[in-house]
Enzyme design. Structure first.
Site, mmCIF file in Angstrom:
data_model
loop_
_atom_site.group_PDB
_atom_site.id
_atom_site.type_symbol
_atom_site.label_atom_id
_atom_site.label_comp_id
_atom_site.label_asym_id
_atom_site.label_seq_id
_atom_site.Cartn_x
_atom_site.Cartn_y
_atom_site.Cartn_z
ATOM 1 N N ASP A 1 0.860 -1.182 0.000
ATOM 2 C CA ASP A 1 0.000 0.000 0.000
ATOM 3 C C ASP A 1 0.900 1.238 0.000
ATOM 4 O OD1 ASP A 1 -2.319 1.625 0.371
ATOM 5 O OD2 ASP A 1 -1.849 1.731 2.498
ATOM 6 N N ASN B 1 -8.588 -1.022 4.233
ATOM 7 C CA ASN B 1 -8.648 -1.332 2.805
ATOM 8 C C ASN B 1 -7.571 -2.316 2.373
ATOM 9 O OD1 ASN B 1 -6.750 0.763 3.336
ATOM 10 N ND2 ASN B 1 -6.627 1.183 1.155
ATOM 11 N N ARG C 1 4.850 16.103 -5.574
ATOM 12 C CA ARG C 1 3.569 16.407 -6.189
ATOM 13 C C ARG C 1 3.605 17.865 -6.659
ATOM 14 N NH1 ARG C 1 -1.354 13.945 -2.507
ATOM 15 N NH2 ARG C 1 -0.415 11.938 -2.019
#
EC number: 7.6.2.1
Length: 1250
Positions: free
Chosen positions: A427, A900, A689
């Site tokens: 993940d 998740n 980013r």
């Protein structure tokens, strides 16, 4: 800030600001799903604030208790016994134990039943203890408390497990939701709240939820005294993003949608409190429905060990058949003549029925030769694995001082599997990253700020002994002439700063080896979210820039284009803290504040800034009227605000993905696009980013005309609303002027790049599976060196037209065409080792994993150096883990930190949960928990490598010693012509596996090390021995079986032919079965214990104590046993003192047998180490001769040679960067040479006469 109602008085109704679907009211007439209520699958009825009505059928629902245990009080015994007797050896010994109570058994029942009970009992106790730990972790979660309504408007603390459907609860800021709740109201006046779903879908952006208009009036605790309503909704299901229902309040029905549902394991953020009613509880919640029960996992070695047991069992059947056949033939041909023994009365020796006697002898032989099957192997492995797990848990190097947590092996069944991992599926959020954003760099008006040299360049510079930053400047051909002066200033300034930094680092304890993403500054950044160092902008020095207007507008866009809220002010520094939907927005607000543009207040329609005025040098307060907000979403990939300043000028301020912004630039707004594109490439390579900033000045008439159109679009109700809104936004978001880009760092956890580098050198492939968007996933891929700039990337995603049609056939065709083109490109690559990366979108992955497409997708994915799957659902994570495991046949390890990731963790061969975050769902479902990702390197490369070798050696040694012991019984049967007499005393048989050979093998399994932990980390390639399984191949297994056969032959034949032809004692007495049995047994004890001494590489005092102590125990036992009265000691009475001890032959034969028995193995290891050495053999000899100290160059050369040529990881990126720099330096030299040789001066010099 808050009024008497307890509700936030910020006068902000977010529902009035947002334009798109996230907060659009749902109406029943426009929602066809409402018509499903009452039908199968949509039959749930919840009585709000009346939980007592759910105590009885038909409205009785599960409590909120959640369990991850494998057993309970009722199921433990049957399930645990089934697990134990799935093992073929235990099943065999159960049968033998049953037969031991008959007359067929050659031993007493106790000698067979007691070991079986001990073995099975110890294994079941271990299972119970491990499940008890799971129960305690469940108890910790279920015991969390939340405010629950008990009547009359009173809320009290109640544990999660006590909640039931219908309960009204109050959840405060930064608390997890205890179950799936229907949002009733919040601290905001319009009933919205912010929710972090990182534990569910891995996304870091906050989700906006909104309650129904009907419950907005529930503003405080007292309002719930008389509240009553009924909810009719869908039945429990695992779909995280769907919810259908309606709320019936005062005989009026209000529709509900997914925006009104708060899911268990999400967290309330940026909202003081919410009220909600429990809709789904415990096992009915969507998070739990997405998980599966903890599966029973077995390691590959253990599964292969079953095959070894089958082989030994086949061997047992064979020699039992030989015994039975030989006995029947001898009985029929020879014993029939022995009439004087009256054999007809004994069914075992009846000459008239040799077939029956032979069959009974076969059954007896199965029990007698049962020592070929190592019953204590399983329990010894269980004990060893528990001790291994304890040592792993106590490793101080796996302790995290920040979280004060250490590694926890929740199940010890998979220790050796840690040494064979071939694939890691990881993940991103919370696993690789900290979910903390820091402002790092920016490009304004074509000039980059914040330094430009990264860790890759720094390492390449050191190895090449060149100044990479100067090189970058000199080879930069994209800058315009007007900017060259400032660019030179940037280059020289940053080089000097870099040198100062490197000088300051000599005094720091933690260097770049710790974390390549840590900022290289003399002091650690003290401002959370801001890690920017550039004197040209800091301390208000930006006012001296030549392009001051662009710089000012850049900071203004940063301070105004957001949905953030100032929440707290430091009294000393007057710096504000912020909350926003995404952590990027928070970092931008902090950065704007540091640059002198502090956003300090907002109302429904006005935003207030404290700006530094360059003309006066003072700080002034300015207000901007917020006219419109066009919020960010994954489809738009941009956000805009329209504001008017105090002079009445109207501006559209926009930020978004660079390609989206660039497409919307005006012709006169592209001045800095070329230089900005270059900086974007560098920022992307650093793994940052990026968001582009642009603006546009609007005329009043143009804005008013557009706003009228936009208002109509906003009030539209129906399925076409989104399309109309998007068209309206396109009308205004155009003709923009580019200001620059900002780069933020999604901070990696400490040591992640170094850990990935080690794992890559160990030959492990790493896949990144994340719920985040593609751009974010790619940035992290670069940051942690899963991607590199020269790597060819394949992007697998559905085309826009195909995705909108939503036809399965068309989508399959689209994906297959893309896969075919990828395969074609891959085959056309001249270099087969060229690095390839595959980036897959979630929707494309859903199609690619279908049965008729996966055969084209998986071979391509597995052959790529790096695979990144984005927008992946929890079910898709589990599915791709299963398919990769089945397709590759490699050991897979899945690691994650949120709910998740539970399916992926449980589906993998090894599941690892990160315990550093608050959510514990992944930890509770995992086999091993780690505080941080970087501990995975040591866990696998050190402990995994050790455990694999320990267990492999242990099993092989067990097979060897049991064959060496068991076959002597068979040889004696042959020698005595199947007389049925047992060579050894029953006590000898019972003590062999339990006492006399058990402790040395346990010490081997727990303490053995082929090389030290430091060497393991220096030579990660050693790990590949486990991946290739070279220590537990059939060749080695058969070799050790052969070694056992040879040892048994030497032991038996040496003893029998030494004692048979001559007297054993001085008085002429010959040896009987007692003497032969004791002497043979002594030789076996010496041989097998000396054999294990030859196997062990790493000796401690414990091994010496156990090995030589076991031999000593044998003699002590003989003394004590022989001292007992004959009624107890039987034929062992005083056998050592009176018979064996005084006889020199006894000691001579023991010495001779041990030397001859071990000679074949000794010769084997001499040949192997001399002519066919393994990697660990070479390193062991180098360490023994201290080559790491005396000849450091040789040690480093071997270390370099052992590092696998990897395509991912920090080292691979540095190598690729060096190749790139060398190539361009060569081109530069050629260019200079051509320039010089073609110059008139050179030509005149060369053409002039000498």
């Amino acid at each position: 800030m808050t009024g008497s109602s307890g509700r936030t008085k910020r006068k902000i109704r977010w529902s009035k600001l947002y334009s798109f679907a996230c907060l659009r009211p749902v109406t029943a007439e426009h929602d066809p799903s409402q018509q499903l209520l009452g039908q199968p699958g949509f039959s749930r009825v919840v009585f709000c604030n009346e939980p007592l009505q759910h105590k009885a059928k038909p409205y009785k629902y599960p409590k909120n208790y959640v369990s991850t245990t494998k057993y309970n009080v009722v199921t433990f015994l049957p399930k645990a016994l089934f697990e134990q007797f799935r093992r073929v050896a235990n099943l065999y010994f159960l049968l033998a134990a049953v037969l031991s109570i008959t007359s067929l058994a050659p031993f007493t029942p106790t000698s067979l039943i007691a070991p079986l009970v001990f073995v099975v009992g110890v294994s079941m106790i271990k299972e119970a203890v491990e499940d008890w730990h799971r129960f305690l972790q469940d108890l910790n979660v279920n015991s969390r408390t939340v405010k629950a309504h008990v009547g009359d408007g009173k809320f009290i603390d109640r544990s999660w497990k006590q909640l039931s459907v219908g309960d009204v609860v109050k959840v405060n800021k930064n608390e997890y939701f205890p179950s799936d709740l229907l949002l009733l109201s919040s601290s905001y006046e319009d009933g919205i709240c912010y929710v972090e779903t990182m534990n569910l879908d891995g996304e870091t952006n906050l989700k906006v939820k909104r309650c129904s208009e009907a419950t907005l009036g529930l503003i405080n605790d007292q309002a719930f005294g008389l509240f009553s309503a009924t909810v009719r909704c869908e039945d429990p299901n695992p779909h995280l993003y769907t919810f259908v229902g309606n709320l019936e309040l005062k005989n009026v029905s209000f529709p509900l949608c997914p925006a009104t549902l708060l899911l268990r394991d999400s967290k309330l953020r940026n909202t003081d409190y919410i009220y909600g009613v429990v809709i789904f509880s415990g096992p009915d919640t969507k998070a739990v429905r997405n998980s599966t029960r903890s599966p029973s996992k077995r390691s590959r070695i253990e599964r292969k060990m079953d095959l070894v047991i089958y082989l030994l069992f086949t061997m047992l059947l064979l020699i039992s058949l030989v015994t039975a056949s030989g006995f029947a033939r001898f009985l029929k041909s020879e014993m029939v003549k022995w009439w004087y023994l009256s054999l007809e009365d004994d069914p075992f020796f009846n000459p008239s029925k040799p077939e029956v006697s032979g069959f009974l002898q076969f059954i007896r032989a199965l029990i007698l030769y049962g020592y070929l099957i190592p019953i204590s192997l399983y329990v010894s492995i269980e004990v060893v694995k528990v001790l291994q797990a304890m040592l792993i848990n106590k490793d101080i190097e796996l302790y995290d001082e920040v979280t004060r947590k250490s590694v926890q092996t929740r199940t010890s069944n998979l220790n050796e599997e840690l040494g064979q991992v071939g694939m890691i599926l990881s993940d991103k959020t919370g696993t690789l990253t900290c979910n903390q954003m820091e402002f790092r760099k920016c490009s304004i008006a074509g000039i980059s700020y914040g330094g430009d040299i990264n860790e890759i360049d720094r390492a390449a510079s050191k190895r090449m002994n060149v100044d990479v930053e100067s090189y970058r400047f000199s080879t930069d051909e994209f800058e315009t002439a007007s900017q060259s002066g400032e660019m030179f200033e940037f280059s020289v300034g940053d080089i000097s700063t870099e040198k100062a930094v490197q000088g300051g680092q000599r005094h720091m304890q933690n260097s770049s080896a710790e974390n390549s993403r840590i900022s290289y500054v003399e002091e650690e950044a003290v401002i959370k979210g801001f890690n920017f160092r550039d004197d040209r902008l800091l301390n208000k020095k930006w006012i001296y820039r030549s392009n001051l207007s662009d710089v000012t507008m850049f900071f203004r866009v940063m301070a105004l284009c957001h949905t953030g809220i100032p929440v707290e002010e430091d009294d000393q520094t007057h710096k504000l803290k912020y909350e926003a939907e995404s952590p990027e927005e928070v970092s931008f607000l902090i950065a704007a504040q540091e640059f002198g543009f502090q956003f300090f207040q907002r109302s429904q329609s006005v935003m207030f800034l404290r700006e530094f005025d360059p003309s006066t040098g003072n700080e002034v307060e300015r207000k901007y009227k917020l006219l419109n907000l066009l919020e960010f979403c994954s489809a738009r990939k941009r956000m805009s605000v329209i504001v008017s300043n105090e002079e009445g000028q109207i501006f559209l301020l926009c930020k978004g993905a660079d390609n989206i912004i660039f497409d919307r630039l005006a012709e006169n707004g592209r001045t800095y696009q070329q230089a900005t594109t270059l900086h974007l490439s560098n920022y992307a390579e650093d793994g940052f980013r990026t968001l582009a900033f642009a603006y546009r000045k609007l005329e009043v008439t143009e804005y008013e005309q557009w706003n009228s159109i936009f208002k109509v679009a906003k009030t539209t109700i129906g399925p076409e609303r989104e399309e109309i809104l998007e068209k309206a936004s396109e009308m205004i978001e155009k003709d923009l002027i580019l200001l620059g880009v900002a780069a933020v760092e999604d901070k990696l956890q400490k040591g992640v790049p170094e850990c990935i580098d080690k794992l890559a050198q160990a030959g492990i492939k790493i896949w990144l599976l994340t719920g985040d968007k593609k751009e974010t996933a790619i940035n992290i891929g670069f940051a942690c060196s899963l991607l590199r700039q020269d790597m060819k990337q394949f992007h697998l995603s559905l085309g826009r037209e195909t995705a909108t049609t939503n036809q399965l056939k068309a989508m399959k065709k689209d994906i297959l065409n893309q896969l075919e083109s990828f395969h074609k490109v891959k085959s056309e690559e001249g270099n087969e080792d060229a690095p390839l990366a595959l980036v897959v979108d979630g929707k494309a992955l859903e199609i690619a994993l279908r049965s008729d497409v996966k055969d084209q997708f998986l071979p391509l994915a597995v052959n790529c150096a790096s695979v990144i799957c984005c927008r992946v659902s929890p079910k898709q994570k589990a599915l791709i883990t299963r398919l990769v495991k089945e397709h590759t046949g490699r050991t897979t390890l899945a690691i994650g930190d949120g709910a998740n990731d539970v399916g992926m963790i449980q589906e993998a061969d090894i599941g690892v949960g990160i315990s550093g975050m608050e959510g514990m769902q992944a930890v509770m479902a995992s086999d091993i928990s780690l505080p941080q990702f970087h501990f995975l390197g040591r866990l696998l490369i050190v402990h995994g490598h050790w455990c694999y070798k320990r267990i492999s050696k242990m099993i092989l040694y067990f097979v060897y010693k049991n064959i060496a012991f068991g076959l002597t019984l068979f040889y004696y049967e042959l020698y005595t012509r199947f007389a049925g007499e047992v060579l050894y005393d029953d006590w000898y048989m019972a003590l062999f596996n339990v006492i006399l050979t058990s402790l040395p093998v346990i010490s081997l399994g727990v303490l053995e090390q082929d090389v030290s932990s430091e060497v393991c980390l220096q030579f990660p390639a050693l790990y590949q021995q486990g991946q290739k399984n070279i220590y537990f191949t059939w060749k080695r297994i058969l070799g050790w079986i052969l070694n056992g056969v040879v040892a048994s032959l030497v032991i038996f034949l040496s003893n029998i032919y030494t004692l048979s032809p001559k007297a054993f004692q001085k008085n002429g007495a010959v040896a009987d079965i007692t003497h032969l049995g004791a002497m043979t047994y002594t030789c076996i004890i010496w041989t097998v214990n000396c054999q294990i001494a030859l196997i062990i590489n790493h000796f401690t005092w414990i091994q010496h104590l156990f090995i030589w102590g076991s031999i000593l125990i044998w003699y002590v036992f003989l003394l004590i046993y022989g001292a007992l009265p004959p009624a107890y000691s039987q034929r062992g009475f005083r056998v050592l003192i009176e018979a064996l001890g005084p006889a020199p032959l006894y000691w001579t034969v023991t010495l001779f047998v041990v030397v001859v028995s071990l000679l074949p193995y000794f010769i084997h290891i001499i040949i192997q180490r001399s002519f066919y050495p393994l990697d660990d053999h070479v390193i062991q000899e180098m360490k023994y001769f201290r080559k790491d100290v005396a000849d450091n160059q040789m040690w480093e050369r071997e270390r370099s040679n052992s590092i696998k040529m990897t395509q991912i990881g920090f080292s691979a990126r540095v190598d690729a960067r060096i190749r790139f720099l060398k190539e361009h330096l060569h081109q530069k030299k050629q260019l200079i040479y051509r320039s010089v040789t073609s110059s008139p001066i050179f030509k005149s010099l060369t053409s002039s006469p000498a």
